[in-house]
Design a protein around this motif. Structure first.
Motif, mmCIF file in Angstrom:
data_model
loop_
_atom_site.group_PDB
_atom_site.id
_atom_site.type_symbol
_atom_site.label_atom_id
_atom_site.label_comp_id
_atom_site.label_asym_id
_atom_site.label_seq_id
_atom_site.Cartn_x
_atom_site.Cartn_y
_atom_site.Cartn_z
ATOM 1 N N SER A 418 26.995 56.308 15.171
ATOM 2 C CA SER A 418 28.076 55.250 15.031
ATOM 3 C C SER A 418 28.452 54.747 13.662
ATOM 4 O O SER A 418 28.960 53.915 13.197
ATOM 5 C CB SER A 418 27.709 54.017 15.766
ATOM 6 N N VAL A 419 27.610 55.668 12.455
ATOM 7 C CA VAL A 419 27.788 55.255 11.205
ATOM 8 C C VAL A 419 27.694 56.422 10.413
ATOM 9 O O VAL A 419 27.688 57.646 10.789
ATOM 10 C CB VAL A 419 26.599 54.655 10.726
ATOM 11 N N ARG A 439 30.037 51.550 9.549
ATOM 12 C CA ARG A 439 30.504 51.926 10.928
ATOM 13 C C ARG A 439 31.638 52.900 11.045
ATOM 14 O O ARG A 439 32.637 52.533 10.227
ATOM 15 C CB ARG A 439 30.575 50.558 11.557
ATOM 16 N N GLY A 451 27.424 47.917 9.196
ATOM 17 C CA GLY A 451 26.636 49.094 8.890
ATOM 18 C C GLY A 451 25.181 48.794 8.630
ATOM 19 O O GLY A 451 24.563 47.544 9.256
ATOM 20 N N PHE A 471 27.449 44.877 15.424
ATOM 21 C CA PHE A 471 29.041 45.684 15.600
ATOM 22 C C PHE A 471 29.625 44.874 16.754
ATOM 23 O O PHE A 471 29.447 44.858 17.886
ATOM 24 C CB PHE A 471 28.713 46.950 15.981
#
Length: 712
Positions: A418-419, A439, A451, A471
């Motif tokens: 996801s980053v 992110r 992040g 997040f």
């Protein structure tokens, strides 16, 4: 007064110094020393005696013998000698403060109090153009030996101030061989009403006498510098997180799609073609990690609090959390657990997740802070004072990435999907390597405020510092009608004035290095992805150099009065008066908002209804049940807003004591009658004063003008 003057000078110097966090490495400076040339030697300047300096200041600013007290103080900053001159007129309670160097450059001037005729806002005796002429003449007399060219600057932030204050603010820019000096500014404030100089401020740290300027020989082109920026600190299509408050002061979170870089303040070395960052976004990322306690009410519990208690019951135990923390940071038993807390990571968090915050210490050399997700023990923070890095060894980028990703996969599972690693993270630094991940929502959409940040000692293969943000749950935002990335770059380079600049080396106050960088005028690099307008960090449109203008001013019967309002940036924001149209609630309340909150960034932009009405509810201008943006306003409506604006609402509750001088008004309460009589007797309302008569847009502006005159 003298101490305050000195303090302000020191603070401004410190703030300017703090704006540049990273410079070219020492060894790199040695490589470019051949590109630095001496352009102004101390021998080229003529020193003046104290007597000459004092007489020159008195002549320029017309300081006469009525100032019967005088004090002189010598000051040296970074080997730069200056005099602080203070005059006082005890009888008139006036003072003048001046900072001057021994070459006759008058670096600061301020007179207290500022004696403009502030009682008559419509009686300004000079125009902005005339103020510019006065300021130019002053600059020529005050700065005679600087080694710089001094040019009139675009108004920028000054545009906001000269329309609000009693001064016209006139900005100037320092240049060397027509290259701008970053933050090399001079500001002159000219009183609108008596055309006198009220103050002058300059970045006087730039006026040393032995200045060295890097040569422009063999530098890369502006276009090449732009390409480097695109490669190393690109623009991301990004969810900008905006925090605001509703009328009950509850935090609410909104989002806006913007284009912005991961780091503000890119500086491109024009010789080595390397990028450094002036204002690192890591600071923003760390601030987002601030922990906050969760309050539990003593009596009746809210549903949110009940859920929080239930979640706490489900969380893993403190004993389990301590065991995991000791494993992650290799904490020996002799290092004791000193405190623990179970709660939200951030009071404004939307996820509702709970976290263990554990603090270990041996009471001597080592303290360790660990933050863990209370449900799955994912790591969110590691800060170990015992960890360090070897400053003698250069870090290896590839090795740092391997060490960092292995650590993330082990202690923050599945987060790497996801980053995305930012390009600038790959820049080598001595003994320490920093990695930033932002992110990533999908292929071209990011959240830059969320992040991971890691600091890695590649020699000892250990993590010095780790931090991860929560997040948040994101809304679905429309990606239709977005400007393209190419359009965004064109706007970015234009609005933020990306160009070659001289930047003061804060390790050597006589040395100026060349970099391609932005102007720093706005301290932000955010562009609305739909409109292409620049935004501040709160998502507000930056309109500091725009003014309200009308395309139909000549059609108004109150042209003269409306021009006076424009001088204060008070007016309708849609570009037209439409004088004969009926006045709607929203348009009139925007005028009131401009009076109450003149520094508010959205005054010249399309302020949203929720913000407008929440602000005016707070000022008690309007009642909740009467909100209707498109409602056409009557004389009675206007009278209510104006009397509340003048803080006279309590005078309308005294009963039926007001003589109705405007005729018998049927169906009016005593309170409504009071609004009409009070506003009418103050000469604010326009004839005919009939409560249910609809007011025109032309009249609305004239009524605001009347209010401004009576409010002196």
């Amino acid at each position: 007064m003298k101490n305050r003057f000195i303090l302000i000078s020191i603070i401004l110097l410190t703030l300017t110094a703090c704006s540049a966090k990273e410079k070219v490495k020492d060894e790199d400076l040695a490589k470019t020393e051949s590109n630095t040339v001496e352009t102004s030697a101390a021998s080229a300047y003529v020193l003046k005696s104290k007597e000459e300096l004092i007489e020159n200041v008195k002549e320029i600013f017309n300081i006469d013998d009525s100032f019967d007290e005088f004090e002189l103080t010598e000051q040296t900053t970074n080997d730069y000698d200056m005099l602080i001159l203070n005059w006082n007129n005890k009888e008139q309670n006036e003072s003048i403060n001046v900072l001057v160097d021994y070459y006759g450059n008058i670096l600061e001037y301020a007179k207290y109090p500022q004696n403009g005729d502030t009682k008559n806002f419509d009686k300004a005796t000079i125009s902005y153009e005339e103020a510019v002429s006065i300021a130019k003449d002053l600059i020529e007399r005050c700065f005679t030996q600087t080694g710089f060219e001094i040019a009139l600057k675009d108004q920028g932030y000054c545009a906001m101030y000269h329309n609000i204050s009693e001064n016209f603010c006139v900005p100037f820019q320092l240049k060397k061989d027509n290259i701008k000096v970053l933050d090399g500014n001079i500001y002159v404030n000219i009183d609108k009403y008596n055309a006198k100089v009220n103050s002058l401020y300059s970045d006087w740290i730039y006026y040393s006498t032995n200045k060295k300027f890097q040569s422009i020989k063999n530098i890369i082109s502006t276009e090449r510098a732009k390409e480097i920026l695109k490669e190393k600190n690109k623009l991301y299509l990004n969810y900008l997180k905006i925090y605001d408050y509703d009328k009950n002061q509850n935090v609410k979170v909104d989002y806006k799609l913007v284009y912005s870089p991961a780091y503000f303040g890119s500086m491109i070395d024009p010789i080595k073609e390397k990028i450094t960052i002036m204002d690192d976004r890591i600071d923003n990322l760390k601030s987002a990690m601030e922990t906050g306690s969760s309050d539990i009410a003593a009596n009746e519990l809210s549903e949110e609090t009940k859920k929080l208690i239930a979640d706490m019951d489900k969380a893993k135990s403190l004993e389990e959390a301590e065991k995991k923390a000791r494993e992650i940071a290799n904490i020996e038993n002799m290092v004791k657990l000193k405190s623990s807390r179970l709660g939200k990571l951030n009071p404004r968090s939307q996820t509702g997740n709970l976290y263990w915050t554990l603090l270990f210490s041996d009471n001597e050399d080592r303290t360790v802070e660990i933050v863990l997700d209370a449900n799955n023990f994912d790591l969110y923070r590691l800060n170990d004072s015992n960890l360090d890095y070897d400053i003698e060894t250069n870090s290896n980028a590839k090795e740092a990435i391997i060490i960092g990703t292995e650590f993330i996969n082990k202690y923050s599972k599945n987060i790497l999907n996801s980053v995305e690693l930012t390009e600038y993270s790959k820049t080598d630094q001595k003994g320490l390597h920093k990695l930033d991940f932002v992110r990533k929502i999908d292929q071209d959409l990011y959240v830059l405020d969320e992040g991971l940040h890691l600091e890695i000692d590649t020699l000892n293969k250990q993590i010095v510092y780790f931090e991860r943000t929560e997040f948040d749950i994101l809304p679905q935002l429309s990606t239709e009608d977005l400007i393209s990335i190419d359009e965004a770059y064109n706007i970015y380079f234009d609005i933020f004035d990306f160009d070659l600049r001289y930047i003061l080396d804060f390790n050597d106050y006589n040395k100026f290095d060349l970099y391609y960088t932005n102007s720093n005028n706005y301290w932000t690099e955010i562009i609305d992805a739909h409109s292409g307008k620049p935004l501040d960090n709160a998502g507000n449109v930056i309109n500091l150099d725009e003014e309200i203008k009308y395309d139909d001013l000549d059609s108004s019967q109150y042209k003269k009065e409306i021009i006076k309002l424009l001088d204060k940036n008070i007016g309708y924001i849609n570009g037209s008066i439409k004088p004969k149209d009926n006045l709607q609630q929203r348009d009139f309340l925007i005028l009131i908002h401009q009076i109450l909150m003149p520094y508010y960034e959205k005054n010249l932009a399309e302020i949203d209804d929720e913000t407008l009405y929440n602000n005016l509810l707070e000022f008690n201008i309007i009642e909740d049940e009467n909100i209707n943006p498109n409602r056409e306003l009557t004389v009675l409506d206007i009278a209510k807003y104006i009397i509340r604006l003048k803080n006279l609402d309590s005078a309308t509750t005294l009963g039926d004591i007001y003589n109705n001088i405007y005729g018998e008004f049927e169906n009016l309460t005593s309170k409504d009658k009071a609004y009409i009589v009070l506003a009418g007797s103050l000469n604010i309302l326009e004839e005919p004063i009939v409560p249910d008569r609809i007011v025109t847009r032309d009249e609305g502006l004239k009524i605001i003008y009347n209010y401004m005159k009576t409010n002196n």
